[in-house]
Design a protein around this motif. Structure first.
Motif, short mmCIF file in Angstrom:
data_model
loop_
_atom_site.label_atom_id
_atom_site.label_comp_id
_atom_site.label_asym_id
_atom_site.label_seq_id
_atom_site.Cartn_x
_atom_site.Cartn_y
_atom_site.Cartn_z
N ALA A 138 24.55 20.99 18.51
CA ALA A 138 24.84 19.74 19.11
C ALA A 138 23.81 18.99 19.28
CB ALA A 138 25.53 20.14 20.68
N SER A 139 22.58 19.23 19.42
CA SER A 139 21.56 18.38 19.45
C SER A 139 21.16 18.08 18.18
CB SER A 139 20.44 19.11 20.44
OG SER A 139 18.97 19.21 19.56
N VAL A 140 21.11 18.70 17.31
CA VAL A 140 20.89 18.14 15.86
C VAL A 140 21.89 17.15 15.63
CG1 VAL A 140 21.02 18.92 13.17
CG2 VAL A 140 19.86 20.45 15.02
N ARG A 141 23.18 17.35 15.72
CA ARG A 141 24.00 16.34 15.58
C ARG A 141 23.75 14.91 16.27
NH1 ARG A 141 29.36 20.13 16.43
NH2 ARG A 141 29.73 20.68 14.26
N THR A 142 23.37 15.01 17.36
CA THR A 142 23.03 13.65 18.06
C THR A 142 21.96 13.12 17.57
OG1 THR A 142 23.75 14.80 20.22
CG2 THR A 142 22.60 12.83 20.61
N SER A 143 20.75 13.80 17.13
CA SER A 143 19.58 13.28 16.71
C SER A 143 19.99 12.56 15.24
CB SER A 143 18.62 14.46 16.76
OG SER A 143 18.34 15.07 17.79
N LEU A 159 19.83 8.96 13.90
CA LEU A 159 18.96 8.51 12.68
C LEU A 159 19.83 7.70 11.71
CD1 LEU A 159 16.37 10.62 11.12
CD2 LEU A 159 18.03 9.70 9.75
N SER A 160 20.80 8.25 11.31
CA SER A 160 21.83 7.79 10.28
C SER A 160 22.35 6.27 10.63
CB SER A 160 23.11 8.59 10.16
OG SER A 160 24.04 8.07 9.35
N GLY A 161 22.41 6.11 11.99
CA GLY A 161 23.05 4.81 12.27
C GLY A 161 21.70 3.67 12.06
N ARG A 162 20.65 3.92 11.61
CA ARG A 162 19.52 3.15 11.39
C ARG A 162 19.40 2.93 9.81
NH1 ARG A 162 15.01 5.30 12.78
NH2 ARG A 162 15.55 7.26 14.02
N TYR A 163 20.03 3.72 9.11
CA TYR A 163 19.69 3.78 7.56
C TYR A 163 21.26 3.57 7.03
CZ TYR A 163 15.18 5.67 8.45
OH TYR A 163 13.82 5.78 8.78
N PRO A 164 21.35 2.30 6.64
CA PRO A 164 22.62 1.94 6.04
C PRO A 164 23.17 2.77 4.83
CG PRO A 164 21.25 -0.04 6.39
CD PRO A 164 20.61 1.44 6.63
N GLY A 165 24.35 3.24 4.46
CA GLY A 165 24.76 3.98 3.44
C GLY A 165 24.59 5.47 3.58
N THR A 166 23.75 5.75 4.68
CA THR A 166 23.62 7.35 4.91
C THR A 166 24.91 7.62 5.78
OG1 THR A 166 22.48 7.10 6.89
CG2 THR A 166 21.19 7.22 4.89
N GLU A 203 27.98 14.82 7.63
CA GLU A 203 29.20 15.73 7.31
C GLU A 203 29.02 16.75 8.40
OE1 GLU A 203 30.70 18.87 4.11
OE2 GLU A 203 28.91 17.76 3.68
N HIS A 204 30.00 17.15 8.93
CA HIS A 204 29.77 18.10 10.03
C HIS A 204 30.56 19.48 9.51
CE1 HIS A 204 28.20 15.34 13.09
NE2 HIS A 204 29.07 14.47 12.58
N LYS A 205 29.60 20.49 9.63
CA LYS A 205 30.11 21.81 9.22
C LYS A 205 30.34 22.70 10.49
CE LYS A 205 28.35 21.53 4.60
NZ LYS A 205 27.45 22.31 3.69
N PRO A 206 30.93 23.81 10.29
CA PRO A 206 30.83 24.71 11.55
C PRO A 206 29.32 25.15 12.13
CG PRO A 206 32.56 25.48 9.94
CD PRO A 206 31.76 24.43 9.29
N ALA A 207 28.50 25.36 11.12
CA ALA A 207 27.29 25.79 11.52
C ALA A 207 26.06 24.78 10.97
CB ALA A 207 26.92 27.23 10.94
N ALA A 208 26.42 23.62 10.63
CA ALA A 208 25.36 22.54 10.20
C ALA A 208 25.82 21.43 10.17
CB ALA A 208 25.21 23.16 8.67
N VAL A 209 24.91 20.53 10.28
CA VAL A 209 25.03 18.94 9.98
C VAL A 209 24.47 18.68 8.79
CG1 VAL A 209 25.17 16.70 10.87
CG2 VAL A 209 25.04 18.66 12.52
N ARG A 267 19.80 14.05 -2.94
CA ARG A 267 20.19 13.22 -1.98
C ARG A 267 21.18 13.66 -0.80
NH1 ARG A 267 19.13 7.98 -4.66
NH2 ARG A 267 20.27 7.04 -3.07
N VAL A 268 20.69 14.79 -0.29
CA VAL A 268 21.39 15.52 0.95
C VAL A 268 20.47 16.40 1.54
CG1 VAL A 268 22.19 17.35 -0.65
CG2 VAL A 268 23.52 16.71 1.36
N ILE A 269 20.60 16.69 2.70
CA ILE A 269 19.57 17.44 3.67
C ILE A 269 20.57 18.19 4.44
CG2 ILE A 269 18.02 17.76 5.35
CD1 ILE A 269 16.65 15.57 4.31
N GLU A 270 20.55 19.51 4.57
CA GLU A 270 21.56 20.36 5.05
C GLU A 270 20.87 21.08 6.31
OE1 GLU A 270 24.66 22.02 3.75
OE2 GLU A 270 24.89 23.41 5.52
N CYS A 271 21.32 20.80 7.51
CA CYS A 271 20.53 21.18 8.77
C CYS A 271 21.36 22.43 9.35
CB CYS A 271 20.25 20.19 9.67
SG CYS A 271 19.76 18.76 8.91
#
Ligand SMILES: [Mg+2]
Length: 268
Positions: free
Chosen positions: A124-129, A133-140, A143-149, A185-189
């Protein structure tokens, strides 16, 4: 191998002779596991990930392969299992490894992934952060997964993508229990440690495979190539360093190799 667009975009004429020979050899094995990455391997890369579809010839070859005796077909992807299931046809016959190995689906009775309360909080905290961040970088996009963002930057301008990825990497570095996997062009967390290689190993044991064919185009596929044994066949798709024994230029060439494998397995 090929960066020539005309070659990369059109079905190639012939397979490399050494690869064709390796496929014919592996097709004779007793229990074959065919494990394929999805994006960039079965499906050409497209700007919008939800538009990706496997090349019809590759899907048809996998469809035949998974109906042959002692032959298991698996999709191994960074995508979550639910999405993969929607893309796989016929899904009931295909094993699915999603979220870079965090989710393994071997049939309708398999256990779904469950997170500890600590992992839920962390996610949840990774999702929020990352949403901030994504809101400040247009075009990014996220994607939400069961164990990752997952932060996708494919649709952003190059400089925006680079800045967003750098800031995300810095942000996540300090978060204990978050496992970061950069891709193209992707970072999985993720909040579960996993890799395609570990998942492939599990799958190999589960189906008792006597040989594996694995193809993939991304850096995350190297963990799978590193787990291959001498009798297996590993195929890197596209340019870049690889531990795989073979290389093809594009998904169109993956289709050729799957058709070769399918025919050889059928005729064995
Ligand atoms: Mg890929």
């Amino acid at each position: 191998m090929s960066t020539d667009r005309s070659r990369a975009d059109s079905p190639a004429g012939n397979l490399d002779a050494a690869l064709a020979e390796a496929l014919d050899r592996v097709a004779a094995t007793e229990k074959l596991l065919v494990a394929m990455d999805f994006d960039g391997t079965l499906a050409p890369i497209v700007p919008k990930a939800s538009d990706a579809r496997p090349l019809p010839g590759s899907a048809a070859a996998l469809d035949v392969l998974c109906r042959l005796p002692w032959t298991t077909v698996a999709l191994v992807s960074g995508r979550d299992v639910d999405t993969l299931r929607g893309l796989a046809k016929p899904s009931q016959l295909i094993a699915l490894i999603g979220s870079h190995g965090a989710e393994i689906w071997l049939g309708p009775h398999a256990d779904p992934l469950t997170l500890t309360p600590e992992q839920e909080d962390l996610l949840a905290s990774v999702r929020t952060s990352l949403a901030e961040l994504s809101g400040r970088y247009p075009g990014t996009t996220l994607e939400h997964k069961p164990a990752a963002v997952v932060l996708h930057t494919r649709e952003a301008d190059d400089d925006v993508a680079a800045a967003a990825e750098a800031e995300a990497a810095e942000l996540l570095e300090g978060m204990d229990g978050v496992f970061v996997t950069p891709g193209k062009r992707v970072i999985e967390c993720a909040v579960v440690k996993s890799s395609k290689g570990e998942a492939l190993q599990l799958l190999r044991q589960e189906v008792g495979a006597t040989a594996v064919v694995y193809a993939g185009d991304d850096t995350t596929d190297e963990t799978a190539f590193n787990r291959l044994l001498p009798d297996d066949v590993g195929i890197k798709v596209g340019d870049g360093f690889t531990a795989a024994g073979f290389r093809v230029g594009s998904p169109a060439e993956v289709q050729l190799l799957l058709e070769r494998l399918q025919q050889a397995r059928w005729n064995r």
